[in-house]
Design an enzyme around this catalytic site. Sequence first.
Site, PDB file in Angstrom:
ATOM      1  N   SER A 118     -41.285 -39.043-123.756  1.00 11.25           N
ATOM      2  CA  SER A 118     -40.386 -38.282-124.623  1.00 11.25           C
ATOM      3  C   SER A 118     -39.465 -37.403-123.802  1.00 11.25           C
ATOM      4  CB  SER A 118     -41.243 -37.404-125.542  1.00 11.25           C
ATOM      5  OG  SER A 118     -40.443 -36.460-126.199  1.00 11.25           O
ATOM      6  N   TYR A 145     -47.128 -30.691-126.860  1.00  6.72           N
ATOM      7  CA  TYR A 145     -46.789 -32.107-127.040  1.00  6.72           C
ATOM      8  C   TYR A 145     -46.087 -32.662-125.795  1.00  6.72           C
ATOM      9  CZ  TYR A 145     -44.126 -36.157-128.551  1.00  6.72           C
ATOM     10  OH  TYR A 145     -43.564 -37.402-128.621  1.00  6.72           O
ATOM     11  N   LYS A 149     -47.262 -35.579-122.815  1.00  5.79           N
ATOM     12  CA  LYS A 149     -46.503 -36.762-122.387  1.00  5.79           C
ATOM     13  C   LYS A 149     -46.329 -36.769-120.867  1.00  5.79           C
ATOM     14  CE  LYS A 149     -45.985 -38.762-126.275  1.00  5.79           C
ATOM     15  NZ  LYS A 149     -46.612 -40.076-126.516  1.00  5.79           N
TER      16      LYS A 149
END
Length: 338
Positions: A118, A145, A149
Site C-alpha cells: 500500500s 495498517y 504492510k
Amino acid sequence: MGGTVLVTGGAGYIGSHTAKALAESGHTPVVFDNLSSGHRQAVRWGPFVHGDVRDGRALRQAIEAHSVTGVIHFAGLIEVGRSMTRPDLFYEHNVTGVAVMLAALADCGVGRLVFSSSAAVYGDGAGPGVAAIPEDAPKAPASVYGDTKLWGERMIAAHGRAFGLTAVALRYFNAAGADPGGLIGEAHDPETHLIPLAINAGLGRGKPLTVFGRDFPTPDGSCLRDYIHVSDLARAHVAALAAPMQAGEFQALNVGTGQGRSVLEVIAAVDRALGTPTPHSIGPRRDGDPPSLVADPALIGRRLDWAPRDSSLDHIIETAAAWARNPKFGAGAEGQSA
Ligand SMILES: NC(=O)c1ccc[n+]([C@@H]2O[C@H](COP(=O)([O-])OP(=O)(O)OC[C@H]3O[C@@H](n4cnc5c(N)ncnc54)[C@H](O)[C@@H]3O)[C@@H](O)[C@H]2O)c1
C-alpha cells in the site's frame, strides 16, 4: 501462460477482480479466504477453499491439493482507522498471516509471490511541494495498517533472499471502480472509501458526504489522491506474476496513474455520472490526512508489461455507479453484494 495461482483474500474487492483477470489470462485462480470481509458470491472463476492464512496446515493442503505454482496474497485487514484501536488484530492477520504464508510456500516449494502492499508505507507522502512518490521515498507509515504492510514487505524480501522466493510487492494507491460485467464490485462494510461513499450519498443512501478540509495547499484546497481502476490493478497482478525476475529477487512497485485527483473533482464526476448534485458539506481536516498521495508510476512501466488503460476518473465512477445501482449485487443489496 497458465498455471494454478492461490489467491488469498480472493473473495474480497481487489482479489475477486484479480481472480477474473487470472482466468482471462489462462490461469486457474484458487481462492483461499476466511470470508471475514469477503463474499462467497464473488468467487466465480475457480475453486474456493474456506481457510485462514494464519493456519499453515490449511494453506499447505490447499497448495498441494491444487498443485499451486504461484500465490497472490491479498488476505488481511484494511481499515486504517481501526488499525489504531485494534493493532493486535492487524499485526496478527497482516504480519503473522504473512509469516505463516511464507513458511507454507517454503514447505511446498512455491517460488513466486505477489503481495498487496500500500501507499500507506510512505506515510505522509514525498513531502511538501513534491508531486509524486517514487518507490525509494522514505518509509514512514502514519498508521498501524501501513506499518503492517511495511513489515510484510520486509519479511518477504528477507525470505526471498534466504530461500529463493521471487516476489513483487505492489503498493496500491487508491483502488476504485468495478468490473464492467456487473457481477463484482466494491462492497466493504463499513465502507470508508471516498468514491462509493460519494455515490451512495448521491443515490440518497447513507449520510451526505463530508469533505474533510478545503484549506490544503492543493489547487482547490481539497486532498489529492491517485485513483486506479480495479481492473487495471487486477491486470498488474497478472503481469507481476509473469515478470522476468531472478530467483530470490524482491521488487516493490507503485501502482497508480501518476495523476492526482481532488476530492472536489471526484464529487463533480459523481454529479456527472448520476446526473444529480451529490449532497456534501465541508468539514475540518482529519488527523493524519496528507494533502497529496500520488504515485510516481515510472518504475512499474519499466519492470512490468503493464500500463493503466481503464483509469480515467469518469470511467472509474461510471463503473462504480453501475455496480452501486445494480439492485441484485450493488451496495444497496442486503447480503448479495460481492
Ligand atoms: N482497497 C484499496 O484501495 C487498497 C489499497 C492498498 C492496499 N490494499 C490491500 O489490498 C488487499 C485487498 O484489499 P480489498 O480492498 O480487496 O479488501 P477486502 O476486505 O475486500 O478483501 C480482503 C479479503 O481478505 C479476507 N481475509 C481477511 N483476513 C483473512 C485471513 N486471516 N485469512 C483469510 N482471508 C482473510 C477477507 O475475507 C476478504 O475477502 C488488502 O491486503 C489491502 O490491505 C487495498
